[in-house]
Each structure stands twice: as structure tokens, then as C-alpha cells.
Design an enzyme around this catalytic site. Structure first.
Site: not given
Length: 682
Positions: A534, A619, A654
Site C-alpha cells: 500500500s 481493491d 486491498h
């Protein structure tokens, strides 16, 4: 072309001009954001096929790693029962199950078990499944629970009457997973996010009696998100609006859930505060003239800031992260010298007691506490070689009782050693690094090393126990976590010095820590690997552009790499709320600074390391097209014969896969990639 002249996928280029502040950028892969375009899915599938082809030489190793990782999971694991009212609640896994059963016992943890939420059953026929777990009404008769079967974090809330075992007809769709119950056992509060921007912006009140929802609050400021929760005392419901730097709390008596929320003290730019209560007083954690936070107190009738009185003053070397208020005690999650600690005070802020620990590097936090009137504090403790342990602390005597240490089969902590050191970086700051390695590993500069980092949002990457990391450590690797700026490990200033116009400190810290470890002979400079996900994927991209020579391989999980384009597009989820994190590129100074490090914008002709990039098609935090475009551009400019691979989970969001064994498969792929490229470096 890549290693072995095998063709990697070459997506079409359609030049798309982007203009801001008289600056022109051209993005040939902008079209990849068309989620519904069949060519996009076709390209992602071609990338998956190419990754499978390039990973074929280690397919056997990947299977071996998965078996190994799974062997360190106790398949029929369970949590320590936690007392809540007249029940003890727990979760347990059955052999082979990807998801847990939530259970409870009446009156005693050894009483007969009642299964209240059967996740394996609910997850059947879903390739992705995530649930909130049980959210009990105050009477413990009605259970709410929220489920997401896509991975974009849109949940449906269901209700079950545990007296009859029957589902109620009520169903609330496309919402966030948490609820707060009114004390009437029929009113709940929940939040909803914007379907486009994903900002949590609305708070609703729902009645199980009338089956109706009413909107009670809309957060107009696009840089703020909202949340709703209930105090441990069960006296108040709190509605919290927060941005990166500012917060505002509203409160309502849980006994009168149909009343009107009142503002605790109005928001002021850069004033962050949170509120808890003991039913008689409010306790406030505030940063007013207190960078590392102080604790204030006020009575129930005078909540405005001018009435607050100081209880625990600001300390420059202690960062207060959180407060839990019990009937007779205040418990603070704090940090000092880069490590977490727990401090206990009475309600007057006196008689402090800090729970002592022997290890040099560890992670400790207040655990699952659901009883307000208690003399027991549940806390959790782990280190890079000690599996997570759950303790009860007797608040009167300070005696500790180990309730359970997580069982990790095929693992012996005595075979390993952990170290913690501070590395001086280019501007003189001293950055903590935590390491784990085999006990007898010589520091002679021959070992391979994996360095992990994040460094954003003030999030702490504490030295946690990762049973999977030992698949590398057992093969001679040193595993390091660099506690770089942008996190809050060393206090609030650590975060402020790693965001907006100081963001590059995050990247420089990671590079300098890596080089420092090489100088100290922890690793062979030709066998260094890096991993981040991320915003940690942004770290990977920025570091790779800055120092492509330093790492032999990198794993970038769901990486945020097209910073400038994303931050300029307020239709993309979670941009406006992050201007205080990255800067607002609608302002030229911020635009220029972000552009100078944004990984996608700074890919140029150079020898890039081996890279494995992972993403999820659904995501909601980092859109799949960012990693997909970045991989294509890296290959266009790569002057080395290294492998650059993209693996897209076409089902997940995600967090990656949702089942506990599916998550291990992802880890096995990442480690097989690292070991494959390390084999060539030996």
C-alpha cells in the site's frame, strides 16, 4: 523482453495528456482505469499467465513454502474467552477451515458452547468473505453482524435473535461494518461511505421496531470521515469526525438513543482530541499545546474546552496513543523510545504503574476488554521471536496471569535471536530497526536480508511476530523492520517529519537503514530484498527510483504509485481526506514536491531490480490500474535483464485473499520469488 527472451505482455499505448500548473504529463497507460473494458481484464490475465511462466522454475518450492507456512498454523486454534455480561465470548477454527466459528459460554468459560456465528457456512460459495464478527445488543439476546463478499468494503448488516436462533427480517446494505447499540436493545447506529469516493460520510440511526433508518449526520467537509462507537461504561454513544490533523466529537446518552447528539467541543484546525467516560466524568486525550498528547478531564455538564482540567500533563518523551477508562482505573497505550508500553493510573491521574517487560524489542497493547467494572486488564504481548500471548493483569496487585500463548507448531523461539538498534541517517536522525535471525548467524556480511517498511499515516510497524518470516530466516535470511519516519514509533514528531513536504525522509530513512545494516555486516550487499504494501508499496517505488542498485529484488504489495494523478482526481476513493498526508497537488508547491518522488512519474531508463507487484482487482484503497500501469512503464525503461512481474487477484480487494490459508498462498508466492532471484545472486 525479459530473462530467457520470453515475451512479457505489451499493452497498447494511448497517449493521454494531463495538465496542471502549466506542466504537461503524458500517460500512455491511462486507459487501464476502464474497469469494465474487456481489454483490461484480458491484459491482467495475460500478466498472471506470464508471472506463472516466469515462476515455473520455483513452482515446487512455492508448494513447499505453502506447506511449510501452513505447518506453523495451529489449524484448530481458538481465542481466549472474554467476559461480557453473563457470557464468555470466543472464536475458534476447526481443522482445515479458512474461517472461524464464533461461540459463547453462559456463566463460565467451561460451560457448554453455543455457536452464534458460523463463518465457514456463511462463506460457502463465495471466493471472498469478510465479516465483522458478532456485535451484541446490551441484553446479549440479539446479534448484529456485517458481511462483505466482494472485497470493496461494502458490507451488509444482518440481525439474529439468539433466543430463537432465527434471523430477523432486517437487512442494511452497502454500509461500513461497525454498529453501536442503544441501551433499549432495538436502536443501532451505523455509518455509510460514499459509493464513489469511499469516504465514510453519513451516520444513520436504525430501529428494529419500525425497521426504518434515518440519516442523523452528514459530514460536509470532504477532508473528514466519520465513525460511531459506544463507551465501555455503556453510558454514551460517540460520533467522531476526523481528518489527518483535526477531530470533533459528538455525544449522546445511550439510555436515550432517540435524542440529539451534542458537540463536545467544536472542531478547530489542528486540534485533535478523543473522548471516553466513566459515567460520571469525561476523559479527553488532546494535542492542544501538547504534540505527544495530554489527558484532560471535565464533568458531564461542561464539555467545552474552556472547562477541561489537566489530569496527566504533556511529556516530550512519552506519546499517548489511546485511553481505556474502567470504573476505577485509566489505562493508557503509550510509546517511549520507539516502543509501546501500557501505563495504569487512578481516576485522579495518580499512582502510575507501567507494566514491565524483559525483551529489548516487542509489541504490547491493551487487548479485548468488555467489562467496565473489573479489576482485570487483558493485554497482548509479542516480539519477533515470541508468539502473541494474552495476559490478564490484576489491577490492584499488578500480578500477571498468562492466559494463552499462541501455539505455533514446528517452531522453537530458542533457535532465534532478536536485536534492536538505532541507525543514524543522513540528516542526523536515529532510526530504530528491529531484526530477527538464527541464533548462531555470524555477522560476517554473507547473509541475505529482507527489509520491511511502511512509514505513512502515523501507523506503527512494531516488531510483531510473523510465523511466516521464519521460512526465510530458516534459510539464512536476516529479517529487518525499519521504523522509518511517517510512522509514530518515536512520537508525533516522527510522523510529522515523514508527511507532506517532509515525505522524502521516509524514503531516505529506508535507504540509509539498509546501507547501515550492510556496513554493520548484517547482510551481503548483493543479496538485499525489500518489501512493503500500500503506502509501503509507494515506499518501494520511490526507493527503487532513487537507488535501483541497492536491492536485488523487491515485493510491492497493492502499491500506491501514481501519487500525483490519484491525488488530483477527487472522484477516486480517499483523495480529499489525504491532503494533509501527501499535500494537495492543486497547490503548485505540493504538486512539484509530489511529482519529484511519485514512483510512476519518475520511472526513467535505468537498471531496475527484480520486482514482484501484487494487486487486487476489487481493491478499494489502491486501484488495480496503478500497479498495472507501473509494471508496464518499468519494463519500457528497464535496462537490466531482471524479472518484473505483476500478479492480480481477480477476486480480492486491498487486504488480499480473505481465507487464512489463501493468504499463506500469497506469502508463499512472494517468498518463492525472493528465493528464486536470490538463487541467481549467490
Amino acid at each position: 523482453m525479459h530473462a530467457g527472451s520470453r515475451e512479457y505482455p505489451q499493452p497498447k499505448k494511448l497517449n493521454h495528456a494531463l495538465s496542471k500548473h502549466d506542466d504537461q504529463r503524458v500517460d500512455p497507460y491511462f486507459w487501464m482505469r476502464e474497469r469494465e473494458n474487456p481489454e483490461v481484464v484480458k491484459h491482467l490475465k495475460a500478466e498472471n499467465d506470464y508471472t506463472a511462466l516466469m515462476m515455473k522454475p520455483v513452482a515446487k518450492l512455492e508448494k513447499e513454502l505453502f506447506t511449510e507456512l501452513k505447518s506453523r498454523v495451529k489449524e484448530d486454534d481458538s481465542t481466549v474467552p472474554v467476559k461480557d455480561g453473563n457470557y464468555y465470548y470466543a472464536a475458534r477454527y476447526e481443522m482445515g477451515a479458512q474461517y472461524p466459528l464464533y461461540v459463547r459460554h453462559k456463566g463460565s468459560p467451561t460451560a457448554p458452547e453455543e455457536i452464534i456465528l458460523n463463518e465457514p457456512e456463511l462463506a460457502k460459495n463465495h471466493s471472498y468473505f469478510e465479516s465483522s464478527g458478532p456485535m451484541m445488543s446490551p441484553s446479549h439476546d440479539i446479534m448484529a453482524y456485517a458481511v462483505d463478499t466482494v472485497g470493496r468494503r461494502f458490507y451488509t448488516i444482518y440481525f439474529k435473535d439468539l433466543r430463537t436462533g432465527k434471523m430477523l427480517p432486517d437487512k442494511i446494505e452497502n454500509v461500513r461494518p461497525g454498529v453501536a447499540w442503544g441501551n433499549d436493545n432495538e436502536t443501532i447506529f451505523y455509518t455509510q461511505h460514499n459509493p464513489e469516493t469511499l469516504r465514510t460520510e453519513k451516520v444513520f440511526r436504525y430501529s428494529l421496531k419500525t425497521h426504518k433508518s434515518e440519516l442523523i449526520y452528514f459530514e460536509k467537509d470532504e477532508t473528514f470521515s466519520v465513525g460511531v462507537g459506544k463507551s465501555l461504561s455503556d453510558k454514551f454513544i460517540y460520533l467522531v469526525s476526523g481528518s489527518t490533523l483535526t477531530s470533533e466529537v459528538q455525544y449522546l446518552s445511550a439510555d436515550h438513543p432517540h435524542g440529539t447528539f451534542k458537540i463536545f467541543t467544536p472542531r478547530q484546525r489542528e486540534h485533535e482530541y478523543s473522548v471516553d467516560d466513566n459515567g460520571k466524568q469525561f476523559f479527553i486525550v488532546s494535542n492542544r499545546n501538547a504534540k505527544n498528547h495530554k489527558v484532560m478531564v471535565t464533568d458531564l455538564d461542561h464539555t467545552d474546552e474552556k472547562h477541561w482540567k489537566e489530569l496527566i500533563p504533556h511529556r516530550p518523551d512519552v506519546y499517548v496513543e489511546n485511553i481505556t477508562v474502567f470504573k476505577n482505573y485509566l489505562v493508557l497505550d503509550e510509546r517511549t523510545k520507539g516502543l509501546a508500553r501500557i501505563s495504569i493510573y487512578d481516576h485522579k491521574g495518580q499512582n502510575p504503574y507501567v507494566i514491565p517487560f524483559k525483551d529489548s524489542a516487542y509489541l504490547v497493547s491493551v487487548g479485548d476488554n468488555r467489562e467496565f467494572d473489573t479489576d482485570l486488564l487483558r493485554f497482548e504481548y509479542e516480539s519477533m521471536r515470541q508468539p502473541p500471548s494474552v495476559y490478564d493483569l490484576h489491577l490492584k496487585t499488578h500480578a500477571q496471569e498468562l492466559k494463552k500463548q499462541k501455539e505455533v507448531p514446528n517452531y522453537d523461539p530458542e533457535l532465534y535471536r532478536t536485536e534492536r538498534l538505532f541507525i543514524k541517517v543522513r540528516d542526523g536522525a536515529e532510526v530504530p530497526v528491529s531484526l530477527v535471525m538464527k541464533k548462531d548467524l555470524p555477522l560476517d556480511g554473507t547473509a541475505p536480508m529482507l527489509v520491511y517498511g511502511y512509514g505513512s499515516y502515523g501507523a506503527n510497524m512494531d516488531p510483531w511476530f510473523s510465523s511466516s518470516a521464519f521460512s526465510l530466516v530458516n534459510r539464512g535470511f536476516v529479517y529487518a523492520i525499519a521504523h522509518i519516519r511517517g510512522g509514530s514509533e518515536m512520537g508525533r514528531e516522527w510522523y510529522d517529519n515523514g508527511r507532506t513536504m517532509n515525505k522524502k525522509n521516509t524514503f531516505y530513512d529506508f535507504i540509509d537503514c539498509t546501507e547501515g545494516l550492510v556496513k554493520l555486516k548484517y547482510a551481503n550487499r548483493h543479496r538485499i530484498y525489500a518489501m512493503g504494501g500500500s503506502a509501503g508499496g509507494l515506499l518501494m517505488g520511490a526507493v527503487m527510483n532513487e537507488r535501483p542498485d541497492l536491492y536485488n529484488g523487491m515485493v510491492a504489495q497493492v502499491p500506491f504509485v501514481d501519487v500525483i494523478t490519484t491525488m488530483l482526481d477527487d472522484t477516486i476513493p480517499l483523495t480529499t481526506s489525504e491532503y494533509d498526508e501527501w499535500g494537495n497537488p492543486n497547490e503548485k508547491a505540493a504538486y512539484d514536491y509530489i511529482k519529484s518522488y511519485s514512483p510512476y512519474d519518475n520511472v526513467t531508463d535505468k537498471k531496475y531490480p527484480n520486482v514482484l507487484v501484487t494487486t487486487g482487482f476489487h481493491d478499494s484503497q489502491v486501484q488495480y490500474w496503478e500497479p498495472a500501469k507501473w509494471v508496464a512503464k518499468l519494463r519500457d525503461h528497464n535496462k537490466a535483464s531482471t524479472m518484473i512481474l505483476l500478479k492480480t487477484d481477480l477476486e480480492a480487494g486491498h487486504g488480499g485473499a480473505s481465507g487464512r490459508f489463501d493468504q499463506l498462498k500469497e506469502k508463499a508466492t512472494e517468498f518463492a520469488f525472493i528465493l528464486e532471484v536470490d538463487q541467481k545472486a549467490k
